[in-house]
Design a protein around this motif. Structure first.
Motif, PDB file in Angstrom:
ATOM      1  N   LEU A 157       0.726  -1.221   0.111  1.00  0.00           N
ATOM      2  CA  LEU A 157      -0.031   0.106  -0.005  1.00  0.00           C
ATOM      3  C   LEU A 157       0.760   1.210   0.096  1.00  0.00           C
ATOM      4  CD1 LEU A 157      -2.921  -0.946   2.653  1.00  0.00           C
ATOM      5  CD2 LEU A 157      -3.117  -0.618   0.103  1.00  0.00           C
ATOM      6  N   MET A 158       2.052   1.389   0.724  1.00  0.00           N
ATOM      7  CA  MET A 158       2.895   2.387   0.993  1.00  0.00           C
ATOM      8  C   MET A 158       3.570   2.701  -0.456  1.00  0.00           C
ATOM      9  SD  MET A 158       2.233   3.653   3.583  1.00  0.00           S
ATOM     10  CE  MET A 158       3.248   4.867   3.858  1.00  0.00           C
ATOM     11  N   VAL A 159       4.019   1.719  -1.275  1.00  0.00           N
ATOM     12  CA  VAL A 159       4.623   1.773  -2.397  1.00  0.00           C
ATOM     13  C   VAL A 159       3.533   2.046  -3.572  1.00  0.00           C
ATOM     14  CG1 VAL A 159       5.930   0.346  -4.219  1.00  0.00           C
ATOM     15  CG2 VAL A 159       6.605   0.199  -1.734  1.00  0.00           C
ATOM     16  N   GLY A 160       2.402   1.511  -3.598  1.00  0.00           N
ATOM     17  CA  GLY A 160       1.643   1.459  -4.672  1.00  0.00           C
ATOM     18  C   GLY A 160       0.350   2.019  -4.745  1.00  0.00           C
ATOM     19  N   VAL A 161      -0.072   2.447  -3.729  1.00  0.00           N
ATOM     20  CA  VAL A 161      -1.415   3.282  -3.450  1.00  0.00           C
ATOM     21  C   VAL A 161      -1.146   4.566  -2.943  1.00  0.00           C
ATOM     22  CG1 VAL A 161      -3.677   3.266  -2.344  1.00  0.00           C
ATOM     23  CG2 VAL A 161      -2.390   0.985  -3.195  1.00  0.00           C
ATOM     24  N   VAL A 162      -0.621   4.570  -1.675  1.00  0.00           N
ATOM     25  CA  VAL A 162      -0.362   6.062  -1.043  1.00  0.00           C
ATOM     26  C   VAL A 162       0.022   6.975  -1.579  1.00  0.00           C
ATOM     27  CG1 VAL A 162       0.424   7.057   1.297  1.00  0.00           C
ATOM     28  CG2 VAL A 162      -0.785   4.690   1.435  1.00  0.00           C
ATOM     29  N   PRO A 163       1.239   6.893  -2.518  1.00  0.00           N
ATOM     30  CA  PRO A 163       1.716   8.163  -3.080  1.00  0.00           C
ATOM     31  C   PRO A 163       1.108   8.624  -4.262  1.00  0.00           C
ATOM     32  CG  PRO A 163       3.400   6.299  -2.871  1.00  0.00           C
ATOM     33  CD  PRO A 163       2.150   5.781  -2.257  1.00  0.00           C
ATOM     34  N   PHE A 164      -0.073   7.761  -4.714  1.00  0.00           N
ATOM     35  CA  PHE A 164      -0.971   8.083  -5.842  1.00  0.00           C
ATOM     36  C   PHE A 164      -2.478   8.732  -5.380  1.00  0.00           C
ATOM     37  CE2 PHE A 164       1.997   4.930  -6.868  1.00  0.00           C
ATOM     38  CZ  PHE A 164       2.913   5.529  -7.849  1.00  0.00           C
ATOM     39  N   LEU A 165      -2.702   8.610  -3.953  1.00  0.00           N
ATOM     40  CA  LEU A 165      -4.163   9.098  -3.625  1.00  0.00           C
ATOM     41  C   LEU A 165      -4.526  10.487  -4.016  1.00  0.00           C
ATOM     42  CD1 LEU A 165      -4.206   7.466  -0.026  1.00  0.00           C
ATOM     43  CD2 LEU A 165      -5.299   6.561  -2.123  1.00  0.00           C
ATOM     44  N   ALA A 166      -3.762  11.420  -3.950  1.00  0.00           N
ATOM     45  CA  ALA A 166      -3.861  12.711  -4.277  1.00  0.00           C
ATOM     46  C   ALA A 166      -4.212  12.951  -5.686  1.00  0.00           C
ATOM     47  CB  ALA A 166      -3.008  13.659  -3.630  1.00  0.00           C
ATOM     48  N   GLY A 167      -3.338  12.265  -6.632  1.00  0.00           N
ATOM     49  CA  GLY A 167      -3.448  12.316  -8.005  1.00  0.00           C
ATOM     50  C   GLY A 167      -4.480  11.532  -8.358  1.00  0.00           C
ATOM     51  N   ASP A 168      -4.982  10.542  -7.923  1.00  0.00           N
ATOM     52  CA  ASP A 168      -6.231   9.821  -8.098  1.00  0.00           C
ATOM     53  C   ASP A 168      -7.607  10.366  -7.957  1.00  0.00           C
ATOM     54  OD1 ASP A 168      -4.643   7.499  -9.078  1.00  0.00           O
ATOM     55  OD2 ASP A 168      -4.890   6.215  -7.029  1.00  0.00           O
ATOM     56  N   ILE A 169      -7.640  11.378  -6.869  1.00  0.00           N
ATOM     57  CA  ILE A 169      -8.747  12.229  -6.653  1.00  0.00           C
ATOM     58  C   ILE A 169      -8.999  13.168  -7.345  1.00  0.00           C
ATOM     59  CG2 ILE A 169      -9.640  13.853  -4.662  1.00  0.00           C
ATOM     60  CD1 ILE A 169      -8.307  11.720  -2.670  1.00  0.00           C
ATOM     61  N   ALA A 170      -7.759  13.688  -7.952  1.00  0.00           N
ATOM     62  CA  ALA A 170      -7.716  14.809  -8.877  1.00  0.00           C
ATOM     63  C   ALA A 170      -8.194  14.012 -10.369  1.00  0.00           C
ATOM     64  CB  ALA A 170      -6.530  15.376  -9.291  1.00  0.00           C
ATOM     65  N   LYS A 171      -7.867  12.880 -10.606  1.00  0.00           N
ATOM     66  CA  LYS A 171      -8.150  12.132 -11.890  1.00  0.00           C
ATOM     67  C   LYS A 171      -9.697  12.155 -11.787  1.00  0.00           C
ATOM     68  CE  LYS A 171      -3.869   9.709 -12.201  1.00  0.00           C
ATOM     69  NZ  LYS A 171      -3.304   8.471 -12.188  1.00  0.00           N
ATOM     70  N   ALA A 172     -10.152  11.557 -10.737  1.00  0.00           N
ATOM     71  CA  ALA A 172     -11.813  11.373 -10.540  1.00  0.00           C
ATOM     72  C   ALA A 172     -12.417  12.765 -10.835  1.00  0.00           C
ATOM     73  CB  ALA A 172     -11.920  10.778  -9.265  1.00  0.00           C
ATOM     74  N   ALA A 173     -12.009  13.700 -10.353  1.00  0.00           N
ATOM     75  CA  ALA A 173     -12.633  15.026 -10.497  1.00  0.00           C
ATOM     76  C   ALA A 173     -12.574  15.374 -12.021  1.00  0.00           C
ATOM     77  CB  ALA A 173     -11.960  16.262  -9.504  1.00  0.00           C
ATOM     78  N   ILE A 174     -11.357  15.305 -12.651  1.00  0.00           N
ATOM     79  CA  ILE A 174     -11.417  15.657 -13.892  1.00  0.00           C
ATOM     80  C   ILE A 174     -12.329  14.862 -14.826  1.00  0.00           C
ATOM     81  CG2 ILE A 174      -9.803  15.618 -16.020  1.00  0.00           C
ATOM     82  CD1 ILE A 174      -7.555  16.207 -13.945  1.00  0.00           C
ATOM     83  N   ALA A 175     -12.064  13.478 -14.475  1.00  0.00           N
ATOM     84  CA  ALA A 175     -13.154  12.399 -15.406  1.00  0.00           C
ATOM     85  C   ALA A 175     -14.550  12.778 -15.131  1.00  0.00           C
ATOM     86  CB  ALA A 175     -12.889  10.947 -14.766  1.00  0.00           C
ATOM     87  N   SER A 176     -14.838  13.149 -13.981  1.00  0.00           N
ATOM     88  CA  SER A 176     -16.268  13.411 -13.724  1.00  0.00           C
ATOM     89  C   SER A 176     -16.929  14.959 -14.287  1.00  0.00           C
ATOM     90  CB  SER A 176     -16.801  13.598 -12.053  1.00  0.00           C
ATOM     91  OG  SER A 176     -15.819  14.416 -11.493  1.00  0.00           O
ATOM     92  N   ALA A 177     -15.787  15.728 -14.614  1.00  0.00           N
ATOM     93  CA  ALA A 177     -16.197  16.984 -15.026  1.00  0.00           C
ATOM     94  C   ALA A 177     -16.227  16.734 -16.495  1.00  0.00           C
ATOM     95  CB  ALA A 177     -15.145  18.158 -14.741  1.00  0.00           C
ATOM     96  N   ALA A 178     -15.420  15.886 -17.379  1.00  0.00           N
ATOM     97  CA  ALA A 178     -15.272  15.628 -18.636  1.00  0.00           C
ATOM     98  C   ALA A 178     -16.375  14.644 -19.176  1.00  0.00           C
ATOM     99  CB  ALA A 178     -13.883  15.241 -19.229  1.00  0.00           C
ATOM    100  N   ALA A 179     -16.853  13.662 -18.554  1.00  0.00           N
ATOM    101  CA  ALA A 179     -17.705  12.855 -18.821  1.00  0.00           C
ATOM    102  C   ALA A 179     -18.961  13.231 -19.427  1.00  0.00           C
ATOM    103  CB  ALA A 179     -17.887  11.609 -17.839  1.00  0.00           C
ATOM    104  N   PRO A 180     -19.774  13.903 -18.814  1.00  0.00           N
ATOM    105  CA  PRO A 180     -21.213  14.353 -19.135  1.00  0.00           C
ATOM    106  C   PRO A 180     -21.163  14.873 -20.433  1.00  0.00           C
ATOM    107  CG  PRO A 180     -20.843  15.115 -16.781  1.00  0.00           C
ATOM    108  CD  PRO A 180     -19.540  14.506 -17.262  1.00  0.00           C
ATOM    109  N   PRO A 181     -20.570  16.015 -20.980  1.00  0.00           N
ATOM    110  CA  PRO A 181     -20.494  16.331 -22.273  1.00  0.00           C
ATOM    111  C   PRO A 181     -20.028  15.352 -23.460  1.00  0.00           C
ATOM    112  CG  PRO A 181     -18.792  17.429 -21.057  1.00  0.00           C
ATOM    113  CD  PRO A 181     -19.444  16.668 -20.158  1.00  0.00           C
ATOM    114  N   LEU A 182     -19.091  14.608 -22.893  1.00  0.00           N
ATOM    115  CA  LEU A 182     -18.480  13.816 -23.848  1.00  0.00           C
ATOM    116  C   LEU A 182     -19.560  12.493 -23.887  1.00  0.00           C
ATOM    117  CD1 LEU A 182     -14.860  13.203 -22.883  1.00  0.00           C
ATOM    118  CD2 LEU A 182     -15.673  13.961 -24.789  1.00  0.00           C
TER     119      LEU A 182
END
Length: 192
Positions: A157-182
Motif C-alpha cells: 500500500l505504501m509503495v503502490g497506493v498511498v503516493p498516488f491518492l491525491a493524484g487519483d482524487i484529482a483524476k476522478a474530479a477531471i473525469a467526472s467533469a469531462a464525462a457528461p458532455p462527452l
C-alpha cells in the motif's frame, strides 16, 4: 431466451461501439506515456482515461476499450508506460494495476450507467462513481505486489497506493467533469 437477451443488446456490439471502444483504447495508450517515475510504480494518466472511458462508454464498451488496450500491449505493441509492451509488463510490478483496469472499468461503467438512468447525472455523483473503480485498481495492484513482488500488504500500500491518492482524487474530479458532455455527444452521435 437467448434471442431475447441478444435483442436487448447485451451481447451485441455495433460498429460504433467498437469504434468508440477503439478510440478510448488509443487514449488509454497515449495517457500511459504521460509518466513520472515514482519509485517502483510510475504515475501515469491511465487511471484517468480508464475512468473516463467507463463513464462515457458505460460498462460494456468501457470494458472492451480496456481489454483492447491490454491485448494490444500483451502482444508487444509499445502502449504501456514508457513505450513498453509485451506479456512481461503484465507479469511485472505494474501488472496488477493494469489487470485491475478490467474490473475497475466494469464497476465504474455500471455505476455510471446507473447514475445516468433516467436523469442527468451531476458531476458530484459521477465523482463518487469513480472512487470504487480507482480503489479496485489500487487494491489489485497492492495484492499483485504482495503475491509476486514479495511485499507485505502494508508495504505494498505504501509503495503502490498511498503516493498516488491525491493524484487519483484529482483524476476522478477531471473525469467526472469531462464525462457528461462527452457522453451526451456520443449518445447524440449514436442516435440514442
Amino acid at each position: 431466451m437467448e434471442s431475447n437477451v441478444r435483442n436487448r443488446g447485451l451481447f451485441r456490439l455495433g460498429t460504433r461501439d467498437i469504434i468508440f471502444a477503439g478510440m478510448f483504447a488509443a487514449l488509454i495508450a497515449a495517457s500511459a506515456q504521460v509518466s513520472l517515475p515514482i519509485g517502483l510504480i510510475p504515475f501515469t494518466l491511465q487511471t484517468l482515461m480508464v475512468t473516463l472511458a467507463a463513464q462515457v462508454l458505460g460498462a460494456k464498451r468501457g470494458f472492451l476499450a480496456v481489454l483492447s488496450y491490454l491485448l494490444v500491449g500483451a502482444v508487444g505493441a509499445p502502449v504501456f508506460s514508457r513505450f513498453a509492451g509485451g506479456v512481461g509488463v503484465l507479469l511485472g510490478p505494474t501488472g496488477g494495476f493494469l489487470l485491475a483496469f478490467l474490473p475497475a472499468a466494469l464497476l465504474t461503467g455500471a455505476l455510471a450507467d446507473a447514475a445516468h438512468m433516467g436523469r442527468k447525472a451531476s458531476r458530484l455523483r459521477l465523482f463518487f462513481v469513480c472512487l470504487p473503480g480507482i480503489a479496485v485498481c489500487g487494491l489489485g495492484g497492492a495484492l499483485w505486489l504482495c503475491a509476486f513482488g514479495g511485499f507485505g500488504f502494508s508495504d505494498a500500500l505504501m509503495v503502490g497506493v498511498v503516493p498516488f491518492l491525491a493524484g487519483d482524487i484529482a483524476k476522478a474530479a477531471i473525469a467526472s467533469a469531462a464525462a457528461p458532455p462527452l457522453r451526451r455527444a456520443l449518445d447524440r452521435n449514436a442516435g440514442r
